[in-house]
Structures are given as structure tokens and as C-alpha cells.
Motif scaffolding. Structure first.
Motif, PDB file in Angstrom:
ATOM      1  N   VAL A   1     -11.664  79.302  -3.103  1.00  0.00           N
ATOM      2  CA  VAL A   1     -11.029  78.057  -3.541  1.00  0.00           C
ATOM      3  C   VAL A   1     -12.129  77.234  -4.208  1.00  0.00           C
ATOM      4  CG1 VAL A   1      -9.795  75.979  -2.836  1.00  0.00           C
ATOM      5  CG2 VAL A   1      -9.373  78.143  -1.665  1.00  0.00           C
ATOM      6  N   GLU A   2     -12.059  77.138  -5.532  1.00  0.00           N
ATOM      7  CA  GLU A   2     -13.111  76.440  -6.266  1.00  0.00           C
ATOM      8  C   GLU A   2     -13.189  74.970  -5.872  1.00  0.00           C
ATOM      9  OE1 GLU A   2     -12.402  77.135 -10.425  1.00  0.00           O
ATOM     10  OE2 GLU A   2     -13.555  79.003 -10.410  1.00  0.00           O
ATOM     11  N   LEU A   3     -14.399  74.431  -5.936  1.00  0.00           N
ATOM     12  CA  LEU A   3     -14.681  73.019  -5.697  1.00  0.00           C
ATOM     13  C   LEU A   3     -14.300  72.594  -4.284  1.00  0.00           C
ATOM     14  CD1 LEU A   3     -13.452  71.620  -9.124  1.00  0.00           C
ATOM     15  CD2 LEU A   3     -15.683  72.580  -8.521  1.00  0.00           C
TER      16      LEU A   3
ATOM     17  N   TYR B   1     -19.145  75.185  -1.916  1.00  0.00           N
ATOM     18  CA  TYR B   1     -20.430  74.657  -1.439  1.00  0.00           C
ATOM     19  C   TYR B   1     -21.176  75.720  -0.635  1.00  0.00           C
ATOM     20  CZ  TYR B   1     -23.774  71.859   1.221  1.00  0.00           C
ATOM     21  OH  TYR B   1     -24.924  71.370   1.787  1.00  0.00           O
ATOM     22  N   LEU B   2     -20.461  76.445   0.234  1.00  0.00           N
ATOM     23  CA  LEU B   2     -21.097  77.491   1.034  1.00  0.00           C
ATOM     24  C   LEU B   2     -21.675  78.572   0.126  1.00  0.00           C
ATOM     25  CD1 LEU B   2     -21.490  78.546   4.030  1.00  0.00           C
ATOM     26  CD2 LEU B   2     -19.541  80.020   3.556  1.00  0.00           C
ATOM     27  N   LEU B   3     -20.939  78.945  -0.912  1.00  0.00           N
ATOM     28  CA  LEU B   3     -21.445  79.934  -1.863  1.00  0.00           C
ATOM     29  C   LEU B   3     -22.729  79.442  -2.519  1.00  0.00           C
ATOM     30  CD1 LEU B   3     -21.182  82.522  -3.587  1.00  0.00           C
ATOM     31  CD2 LEU B   3     -19.756  81.200  -5.166  1.00  0.00           C
TER      32      LEU B   3
ATOM     33  N   LEU C   1      -9.020  73.125   1.920  1.00  0.00           N
ATOM     34  CA  LEU C   1      -9.242  73.571   0.558  1.00  0.00           C
ATOM     35  C   LEU C   1      -8.909  72.493  -0.446  1.00  0.00           C
ATOM     36  CD1 LEU C   1      -6.121  74.963  -0.841  1.00  0.00           C
ATOM     37  CD2 LEU C   1      -6.344  75.058   1.637  1.00  0.00           C
ATOM     38  N   ILE C   2      -9.601  72.536  -1.548  1.00  0.00           N
ATOM     39  CA  ILE C   2      -9.255  71.667  -2.670  1.00  0.00           C
ATOM     40  C   ILE C   2      -9.405  72.484  -3.935  1.00  0.00           C
ATOM     41  CG2 ILE C   2      -9.842  69.577  -3.910  1.00  0.00           C
ATOM     42  CD1 ILE C   2      -8.842  68.936  -1.238  1.00  0.00           C
TER      43      ILE C   2
ATOM     44  N   SER D   1      -5.983  80.435  -4.284  1.00  0.00           N
ATOM     45  CA  SER D   1      -5.450  79.555  -3.251  1.00  0.00           C
ATOM     46  C   SER D   1      -5.606  80.180  -1.877  1.00  0.00           C
ATOM     47  CB  SER D   1      -3.965  79.258  -3.498  1.00  0.00           C
ATOM     48  OG  SER D   1      -3.177  80.375  -3.149  1.00  0.00           O
ATOM     49  N   ASP D   2      -5.528  79.343  -0.850  1.00  0.00           N
ATOM     50  CA  ASP D   2      -5.625  79.859   0.520  1.00  0.00           C
ATOM     51  C   ASP D   2      -4.475  80.803   0.828  1.00  0.00           C
ATOM     52  OD1 ASP D   2      -3.769  77.643   0.534  1.00  0.00           O
ATOM     53  OD2 ASP D   2      -3.820  77.768   2.719  1.00  0.00           O
TER      54      ASP D   2
END
Length: 360
Positions: free
Chosen positions: A145-147, A152-154, A4-5, A174-175
């Protein structure tokens, strides 16, 4: 998978970096010939061979062969592992293709992906409550988790469903919090990865309506190494590649030794053997180095990285860049995507080829 980022993490990682990093092949003076190296890793099914190899003595075996020492270091926070690599604390790090591009490479740190270890084949998914079609996501708040690769999958799921990014509103989570957040009655859409994905999917009324299995090969998990360090110390690349393929071959075995290795990896990741095997079933491991080389030289990788970098640029992850071409990406065979004078991400198949040819 802990990959995650968050937005704050990305900003912190990129803010101090320079986009105009030199891509000269001259060795960095700080990357002189060395004998000791550190590799950062974080928990994810496809990366558990690294800590197991250390525990089982496989790291030492290959390091001794080349007269070096390799420290395999766990970092509980994935973004922090990449930040530490970018800052020079680690010589290499386990990382996704998107995150390798948008943090170290976009920040000017010349990075080489020397092992293409796997791709997510269902480890990442989009979940909805009370719906049978992904189109029902329109108008909802989506927890993720944005960005990150979840974002990307979304974007890919929306595209395939004929929807636009503006048809949803994302809620950065957050995760550590996403399972609890999705458990609240008001949360009806989320994107997550395993092991959180499996827990969330088991909640009443929840269905997975899109997953990374529908975009095979786009979310890649890599071992990335500082390019200057690698050039000054090619034995590091050989040792790391030897460690990886010996360990993955062992974990693929269906005998008692293979089962024991997977059980040990499960324990290291905090999972049960059954749960870990389930995560492996949605992880397409490139256990054969020939397959990994084939995936790296396949033109499909260029297409994938074009999609990834265009998405990343659209989200402002190439800080200060005027176009997606600002960060150069090099592929085997001389193909370059973006500015060839600013290459900071390289897919290097040379060490995987040595493994495929039995020359390590």
C-alpha cells in the motif's frame, strides 16, 4: 492490521485541507462544551480494546463517571476513518503516528495524540520469494500500500540494507487485494501487515527478511483527538484514558477473565483466539501508563518523528509545503519539531500521567 493509506485516499484527504491553519490555543467555537462524542476505530490487534470495552460496558462506566456519552464506531476502511475524523464526523480516531501527521495534521487539523498505545514489533514485514537476504529485493517490483506505514517500512529496510528507493519499483495494492496479488507467480516481493502478513508468509518459498521488530518504536499506534474539542472537554480525555487502561489491564491477565476478553477481541476482529494471540505477540503494548509516558517523553520519539516527517515530505505528503518544517509537531516539555507557529500534531502525555498517578 488494517492500517493503510493508498495514494488516492491521501490525495483526497489532503486536497481540501489548508496548510496555514492557525495553531492558536483559543477554543474553536465549534468545539464548545458537549456531552456526546464519537471515536472511530478500525481493525488491528492493538486497537481491539476499544470495541471490546464498548461491548463489555467499560466505555459506559467511564463515560458515566464524567457525565458524558461516548460512541465507539467501527469503520471498515482505515483511510475512511481518518477522512471522517479530519472532516469532523469523529472527535477522535485510532491512527498511526505517520498517518496522524500526514492527513489531519498536514491538512491543518490540530490533533492531539493522548494515548500512545503500542508499537508494531513485527506486525509489519517485508517478504521475498526465493531469497535469503533482503539485498535480493534489488530490481524487483514490490507490492504494498503506497504512502503507508508499509512504504515507510520498505524505505527503512532498504536504508539498513544499503539500498536506495530507486533500486525497487513499488506496485500500489490495496489491503483487500494484496494476499491474492502476492500469490501470483510474477509477484516476488511485498510489504504487508498482520493479519495479511501471516497469510502471505505461509505461502511456499516465502521468507520474511525485514520487519518492524528491527525498527522498534517507529510505527506507533495512537488514539488521536481533536485538540479544540479536547481543550473544551477535558473529561473526554480522562474517560478515554480510563477506558483504555482498564481494558488493556484486563486483556493482559492470564486468568479466565483475561483469556475470555482476548477471545472476545479476536472474534470482533474476525480472527481465531490463537491468531489474535499471535498478533499480540508482535505488538508491543504499553499496558502500563508509566511506560507510555516514558515512551512519549523519550528523546527517541523526536528522532522517530523526524524520520517519519522527512520520509513523508519526500513523498509529497505535505501538500504545497516547501520544507518538512511546514507542519509543526509538539512534544512534552516544550520541544517542537518544525514550525512552532504551525503546530498541528501534539503528543500530549497529560492524560496518561493522570492514569499513571491514579488520578483519573
Amino acid at each position: 492490521m488494517i492500517r493503510l493509506i493508498g495514494k488516492a485516499g491521501r490525495v483526497a484527504a489532503i486536497a481540501g485541507a489548508l496548510m496555514l491553519a492557525s495553531c492558536s490555543k483559543a477554543p474553536d467555537p465549534a468545539a464548545a462544551h458537549r456531552k456526546e462524542f464519537s471515536i472511530g476505530w478500525s481493525i488491528y490487534a492493538g486497537w481491539m480494546p476499544w470495541p471490546y470495552a464498548q461491548q463489555a460496558g467499560i466505555v459506559k462506566k467511564w463515560a458515566d463517571k464524567y457525565g458524558i456519552k461516548i460512541n465507539v464506531v467501527q469503520v471498515n476502511d482505515y483511510v475512511e476513518s481518518i477522512n471522517q475524523y479530519t472532516a469532523g464526523k469523529f472527535d477522535g480516531v485510532t491512527v498511526t503516528n505517520m498517518d496522524a501527521l500526514t492527513i489531519p495534521a498536514a491538512g491543518g487539523k490540530d490533533t492531539s495524540a493522548i494515548i500512545v498505545g503500542d508499537y508494531s514489533n513485527g506486525n509489519d514485514g517485508i517478504l521475498l520469494k526465493g531469497a535469503d537476504r533482503l539485498a535480493a529485493i534489488k530490481g524487483r517490483q514490490v507490492y504494498l500500500v503506497e504512502l503507508s506505514v508499509s512504504h515507510y517500512l520498505l524505505a527503512r529496510g532498504l536504508e539498513i540494507a544499503g539500498l536506495k528507493p530507486t533500486d525497487v519499483r513499488t506496485v500500489n495494492t490495496s489491503d483487500a487485494d494484496i494476499v491474492g496479488a502476492f500469490g501470483s507467480p510474477g509477484a516476488t516481493a511485498a510489504v504487508a501487515w498482520n493479519p495479511q502478513l501471516s497469510v502471505m508468509k505461509a505461502q511456499p518459498g516465502v521468507k520474511q527478511l525485514f520487519s518492524s521488530a528491527q525498527i522498534p518504536g517507529e510505527i506507533l499506534d495512537l488514539l488521536a483527538v481533536d485538540t479544540a474539542t479536547l481543550r473544551a472537554n477535558p473529561d473526554l480525555g480522562k474517560a478515554l484514558t480510563g477506558i483504555w487502561y482498564e481494558t488493556v489491564a484486563l486483556m493482559q491477565r492470564q486468568d479466565a477473565e483475561g483469556k475470555a476478553a482476548r477471545a472476545a477481541m479476536a472474534k470482533l476482529s474476525g480472527a481465531t483466539p490463537e491468531s489474535f494471540d499471535g498478533q499480540l505477540s508482535t505488538t508491543h503494548l504499553y499496558a502500563d501508563p508509566k511506560a507510555a509516558v516514558a515512551a512519549t517523553v523519550d528523546p527517541a520519539l523526536v528522532k522517530t518523528m523526524t524520520q517519519v516527517r522527512d520520509f513523508s515530505f519526500s513523498k509529497g505528503l505535505f501538500k504545497g509545503a516547501s520544507s518538512a518544517d511546514a507542519v509543526g509537531i509538539a512534544f512534552p516539555g516544550g520541544k517542537t519539531l518544525g514550525d512552532p507557529q504551525r503546530v498541528t500534531l501534539r503528543f500530549d502525555d497529560s492524560f496518561m500521567k493522570l492514569a499513571a498517578d491514579g488520578k483519573l
